[in-house]
Scaffold this motif. Structure first.
Motif, PDB file in Angstrom:
ATOM      1  N   ASN A 183       0.799  -1.222   0.000  1.00 50.26           N
ATOM      2  CA  ASN A 183       0.000   0.000   0.000  1.00 50.26           C
ATOM      3  C   ASN A 183       0.839   1.283   0.000  1.00 50.26           C
ATOM      4  N   ILE A 184       2.163   1.168  -0.110  1.00 48.32           N
ATOM      5  CA  ILE A 184       3.042   2.340  -0.098  1.00 48.32           C
ATOM      6  C   ILE A 184       4.018   2.243  -1.264  1.00 48.32           C
ATOM      7  N   GLY A 234      14.523  25.973 -15.328  1.00 47.59           N
ATOM      8  CA  GLY A 234      15.940  26.106 -15.609  1.00 47.59           C
ATOM      9  C   GLY A 234      16.886  25.545 -14.568  1.00 47.59           C
ATOM     10  N   GLN A 235      16.362  24.904 -13.538  1.00 46.13           N
ATOM     11  CA  GLN A 235      17.219  24.309 -12.514  1.00 46.13           C
ATOM     12  C   GLN A 235      16.910  22.836 -12.344  1.00 46.13           C
ATOM     13  N   ALA A 236      17.966  22.062 -12.036  1.00 40.47           N
ATOM     14  CA  ALA A 236      17.770  20.638 -11.746  1.00 40.47           C
ATOM     15  C   ALA A 236      16.986  20.515 -10.441  1.00 40.47           C
ATOM     16  N   THR A 237      15.965  19.678 -10.461  1.00 39.47           N
ATOM     17  CA  THR A 237      15.114  19.462  -9.292  1.00 39.47           C
ATOM     18  C   THR A 237      15.044  17.968  -9.009  1.00 39.47           C
ATOM     19  N   HIS A 238      15.228  17.609  -7.754  1.00 35.54           N
ATOM     20  CA  HIS A 238      15.137  16.211  -7.320  1.00 35.54           C
ATOM     21  C   HIS A 238      14.080  16.140  -6.220  1.00 35.54           C
ATOM     22  N   TYR A 239      13.201  15.138  -6.319  1.00 34.03           N
ATOM     23  CA  TYR A 239      12.173  14.987  -5.290  1.00 34.03           C
ATOM     24  C   TYR A 239      11.678  13.552  -5.232  1.00 34.03           C
ATOM     25  N   THR A 240      10.979  13.253  -4.148  1.00 32.50           N
ATOM     26  CA  THR A 240      10.293  11.967  -4.011  1.00 32.50           C
ATOM     27  C   THR A 240       8.820  12.249  -3.767  1.00 32.50           C
ATOM     28  N   ILE A 241       7.992  11.351  -4.264  1.00 27.29           N
ATOM     29  CA  ILE A 241       6.557  11.368  -3.976  1.00 27.29           C
ATOM     30  C   ILE A 241       6.246  10.010  -3.371  1.00 27.29           C
ATOM     31  N   THR A 242       5.795  10.018  -2.132  1.00 33.39           N
ATOM     32  CA  THR A 242       5.406   8.783  -1.458  1.00 33.39           C
ATOM     33  C   THR A 242       3.893   8.660  -1.545  1.00 33.39           C
ATOM     34  N   LEU A 243       3.420   7.590  -2.170  1.00 37.01           N
ATOM     35  CA  LEU A 243       1.990   7.333  -2.342  1.00 37.01           C
ATOM     36  C   LEU A 243       1.521   6.389  -1.246  1.00 37.01           C
ATOM     37  N   LEU A 244       0.402   6.696  -0.648  1.00 44.68           N
ATOM     38  CA  LEU A 244      -0.216   5.842   0.370  1.00 44.68           C
ATOM     39  C   LEU A 244      -1.682   5.677  -0.017  1.00 44.68           C
ATOM     40  N   CYS A 245      -2.053   4.462  -0.433  1.00 44.97           N
ATOM     41  CA  CYS A 245      -3.412   4.280  -0.948  1.00 44.97           C
ATOM     42  C   CYS A 245      -4.445   4.232   0.168  1.00 44.97           C
ATOM     43  N   GLU A 246      -5.621   4.767  -0.143  1.00 44.91           N
ATOM     44  CA  GLU A 246      -6.790   4.644   0.726  1.00 44.91           C
ATOM     45  C   GLU A 246      -7.727   3.583   0.175  1.00 44.91           C
ATOM     46  N   ASN A 247      -7.721   3.449  -1.163  1.00 47.32           N
ATOM     47  CA  ASN A 247      -8.479   2.405  -1.852  1.00 47.32           C
ATOM     48  C   ASN A 247      -7.766   2.138  -3.168  1.00 47.32           C
ATOM     49  N   GLU A 248      -8.336   1.344  -4.015  1.00 46.43           N
ATOM     50  CA  GLU A 248      -7.664   0.962  -5.259  1.00 46.43           C
ATOM     51  C   GLU A 248      -7.570   2.104  -6.273  1.00 46.43           C
TER      52      GLU A 248
END
Length: 150
Positions: free
Chosen positions: A97-98, A109-123
């Motif tokens: 579920n994560i 114009g700039q390098a960007t680094h990120y994370t997106i953490t998904l946490l499901c509530e339903n399908e």
């Protein structure tokens, strides 16, 4: 030493923000019964930044659609203003579920680094936690909702 303190503070602050969000939104314990997809390809995500506007959250209220390809690239289209961005990603399931999206792109114009953490509530939907480690304005976090587009 100051930089190390700021990194620790940001991580701690993000964890507190995450816990506070889960406690105050009445997030359902049923989240553990849903499963995220193994791959992001062919399943665009509609994303909504739900956290209120602040200096740390200039993207408040933004709606965007992310489309992922099998070659590790993604496109996203901000629906509020029509801007489009592209980058590279890696996706992995931490638990059924994560899921975590590690991304990098050129943003304004700039390098960007990120994370997106998904946490499901339903399908079909859930919450996400965005944490940028590099980019315009430095580090920041956002909380939002995602919906799986068919």
């Amino acid at each position: 030493m100051i930089v190390e303190f700021l990194v620790i503070w940001r991580r701690w602050n993000f964890q507190l923000l995450t816990i506070a969000y889960l406690l105050t939104t009445g997030f359902s314990a049923n989240a553990t019964t849903c499963n995220l997809m193994n791959k992001l390809t062919k399943r665009p995500l509609l994303m909504e930044v739900t956290q209120p506007y602040s200096a740390d959250n200039p993207m408040a209220g933004v709606l965007y659609k992310m489309v992922f390809s099998a070659d590790g690239k993604y496109d996203y289209h901000i629906l509020n203003n029509g801007k489009q961005y592209h980058g590279k990603y890696r996706y992995r399931l931490v638990e059924p579920n994560i899921g975590v999206i590690d991304a990098q792109e050129e943003f304004e114009g700039q390098a960007t680094h990120y994370t997106i953490t998904l946490l499901c509530e339903n399908e079909h939907s859930g919450v996400y936690f965005y944490q940028r480690s590099k980019g315009i304005g430095g580090q920041r976090v956002n909380i939002g909702r995602y919906y799986i587009d068919k």
